[in-house]
Design a protein around this motif. Structure first.
Motif, short mmCIF file in Angstrom:
data_model
loop_
_atom_site.label_atom_id
_atom_site.label_comp_id
_atom_site.label_asym_id
_atom_site.label_seq_id
_atom_site.Cartn_x
_atom_site.Cartn_y
_atom_site.Cartn_z
N PRO A 1 0.80 -1.22 0.00
CA PRO A 1 0.00 0.00 0.00
C PRO A 1 0.84 1.27 0.00
CG PRO A 1 0.01 -0.95 2.18
CD PRO A 1 0.73 -1.92 1.29
N TYR A 2 2.13 1.15 0.25
CA TYR A 2 3.00 2.33 0.35
C TYR A 2 3.71 2.64 -0.96
CZ TYR A 2 2.02 1.40 5.20
OH TYR A 2 1.36 1.16 6.38
N CYS A 3 4.43 1.67 -1.52
CA CYS A 3 5.14 1.91 -2.79
C CYS A 3 4.35 1.38 -3.99
CB CYS A 3 6.54 1.30 -2.76
SG CYS A 3 6.59 -0.51 -2.79
N LEU A 4 3.30 0.60 -3.72
CA LEU A 4 2.38 0.04 -4.72
C LEU A 4 2.97 -1.08 -5.57
CD1 LEU A 4 0.55 3.28 -5.91
CD2 LEU A 4 -0.11 1.70 -4.08
N ILE A 49 2.55 1.21 -12.92
CA ILE A 49 2.85 2.12 -14.04
C ILE A 49 1.70 3.05 -14.40
CG2 ILE A 49 4.62 0.65 -15.05
CD1 ILE A 49 2.47 -0.28 -17.10
N GLU A 50 0.49 2.72 -13.93
CA GLU A 50 -0.66 3.51 -14.35
C GLU A 50 -1.83 3.26 -13.42
OE1 GLU A 50 -3.34 3.93 -18.45
OE2 GLU A 50 -1.72 2.49 -18.35
N LEU A 51 -2.76 4.21 -13.40
CA LEU A 51 -4.01 4.07 -12.66
C LEU A 51 -5.14 4.15 -13.67
CD1 LEU A 51 -5.16 3.93 -9.73
CD2 LEU A 51 -5.42 6.41 -9.87
N VAL A 65 -2.27 -0.56 -12.62
CA VAL A 65 -1.69 -1.38 -13.68
C VAL A 65 -0.23 -1.64 -13.30
CG1 VAL A 65 -1.15 -1.54 -16.13
CG2 VAL A 65 -3.22 -0.32 -15.39
N HIS A 66 0.12 -2.92 -13.20
CA HIS A 66 1.48 -3.33 -12.85
C HIS A 66 2.15 -3.96 -14.07
CE1 HIS A 66 -0.15 -3.37 -8.66
NE2 HIS A 66 1.06 -2.89 -8.42
N ARG A 67 3.46 -3.70 -14.22
CA ARG A 67 4.26 -4.35 -15.26
C ARG A 67 5.44 -5.05 -14.58
NH1 ARG A 67 5.91 -0.25 -19.06
NH2 ARG A 67 7.35 0.32 -17.42
N CYS A 68 5.62 -6.32 -14.89
CA CYS A 68 6.70 -7.10 -14.30
C CYS A 68 8.04 -6.57 -14.77
CB CYS A 68 6.55 -8.57 -14.67
SG CYS A 68 7.82 -9.61 -13.92
N CYS A 69 8.94 -6.35 -13.84
CA CYS A 69 10.29 -5.84 -14.15
C CYS A 69 11.17 -6.92 -14.78
CB CYS A 69 10.95 -5.31 -12.88
SG CYS A 69 10.10 -3.90 -12.15
N GLU A 112 -4.84 1.55 3.62
CA GLU A 112 -5.36 1.84 2.28
C GLU A 112 -4.21 2.18 1.34
OE1 GLU A 112 -8.35 4.89 2.51
OE2 GLU A 112 -9.85 3.46 3.18
N ASP A 113 -4.41 1.90 0.05
CA ASP A 113 -3.38 2.16 -0.96
C ASP A 113 -3.14 3.65 -1.14
OD1 ASP A 113 -3.02 -0.50 -1.44
OD2 ASP A 113 -4.20 -0.54 -3.28
N ASN A 114 -1.89 4.02 -1.23
CA ASN A 114 -1.49 5.40 -1.50
C ASN A 114 -1.41 5.58 -3.02
OD1 ASN A 114 -0.53 8.00 -1.43
ND2 ASN A 114 1.51 7.45 -0.71
N PHE A 115 -2.56 5.43 -3.70
CA PHE A 115 -2.56 5.47 -5.15
C PHE A 115 -2.31 6.85 -5.74
CE2 PHE A 115 -7.01 5.98 -4.10
CZ PHE A 115 -7.45 6.94 -5.02
N PHE A 116 -2.28 7.87 -4.88
CA PHE A 116 -1.94 9.22 -5.34
C PHE A 116 -0.52 9.28 -5.89
CE2 PHE A 116 -5.34 9.92 -2.22
CZ PHE A 116 -6.25 10.57 -3.05
N LEU A 117 0.32 8.31 -5.51
CA LEU A 117 1.68 8.23 -6.07
C LEU A 117 1.65 8.15 -7.59
CD1 LEU A 117 3.39 5.63 -3.71
CD2 LEU A 117 3.91 8.05 -3.85
N LEU A 118 0.66 7.44 -8.11
CA LEU A 118 0.57 7.28 -9.56
C LEU A 118 0.06 8.53 -10.25
CD1 LEU A 118 -0.81 3.65 -9.68
CD2 LEU A 118 1.42 4.44 -10.44
N LEU A 119 -0.61 9.39 -9.53
CA LEU A 119 -1.13 10.62 -10.12
C LEU A 119 -0.04 11.67 -10.29
CD1 LEU A 119 -4.47 10.92 -8.14
CD2 LEU A 119 -4.13 9.94 -10.41
N THR A 120 1.07 11.48 -9.59
CA THR A 120 2.17 12.45 -9.65
C THR A 120 3.27 12.02 -10.60
OG1 THR A 120 3.26 11.47 -7.74
CG2 THR A 120 1.72 13.26 -7.30
N LYS A 121 3.14 10.86 -11.22
CA LYS A 121 4.17 10.37 -12.16
C LYS A 121 4.11 11.12 -13.46
CE LYS A 121 5.49 5.81 -10.82
NZ LYS A 121 5.73 4.47 -11.25
#
Length: 101
Positions: free
Chosen positions: A32-35, A58-60, A71-75, A92-101
């Motif tokens: 939930p922190y780094c997603l 990589i995406e919300l 959306v996750h992509r395997c490294c 809860e997930d900190n999904f706001f991280l994806l909004l700032t990418k």
């Protein structure tokens, strides 16, 4: 595998956070922190992947029935998978991280 054994806590392999099981009736499959997630499934819930690579968020996206999804992509193998954002639960997930990418 029983639902109880699938919804377990874990330590994130990317950021080291201690992640608790979900309390909203769903299953935890990402930090939930780094997603970040781990590539465990070929098909949702089957735990049959041999890759086991870290999966980068990589995406919300938004689905009308499932809500927000990460959306996750395997490294390692680059497979792309979607996971529902965890809300109304402990950690809860900190999904706001994806909004700032």
């Amino acid at each position: 595998m029983s639902k109880k054994s699938e919804n377990t806590g874990f330590q994130c392999e990317r950021c080291g956070a201690s992640v608790l099981p979900l309390t909203n009736g769903s299953f935890r499959n990402h930090c939930p922190y780094c997603l970040y997630s781990k590539h465990l499934d070929e098909n949702p819930g089957d735990r049959s992947s041999l890759c086991h690579g870290l999966m980068e968020p990589i995406e919300l996206t938004y689905h009308t029935k499932k809500g927000y999804q990460i959306v996750h992509r395997c490294c390692s193998c680059y497979k792309v998978q979607k996971n529902v954002v965890a809300t109304n639960t402990v950690q809860e997930d900190n999904f706001f991280l994806l909004l700032t990418k």
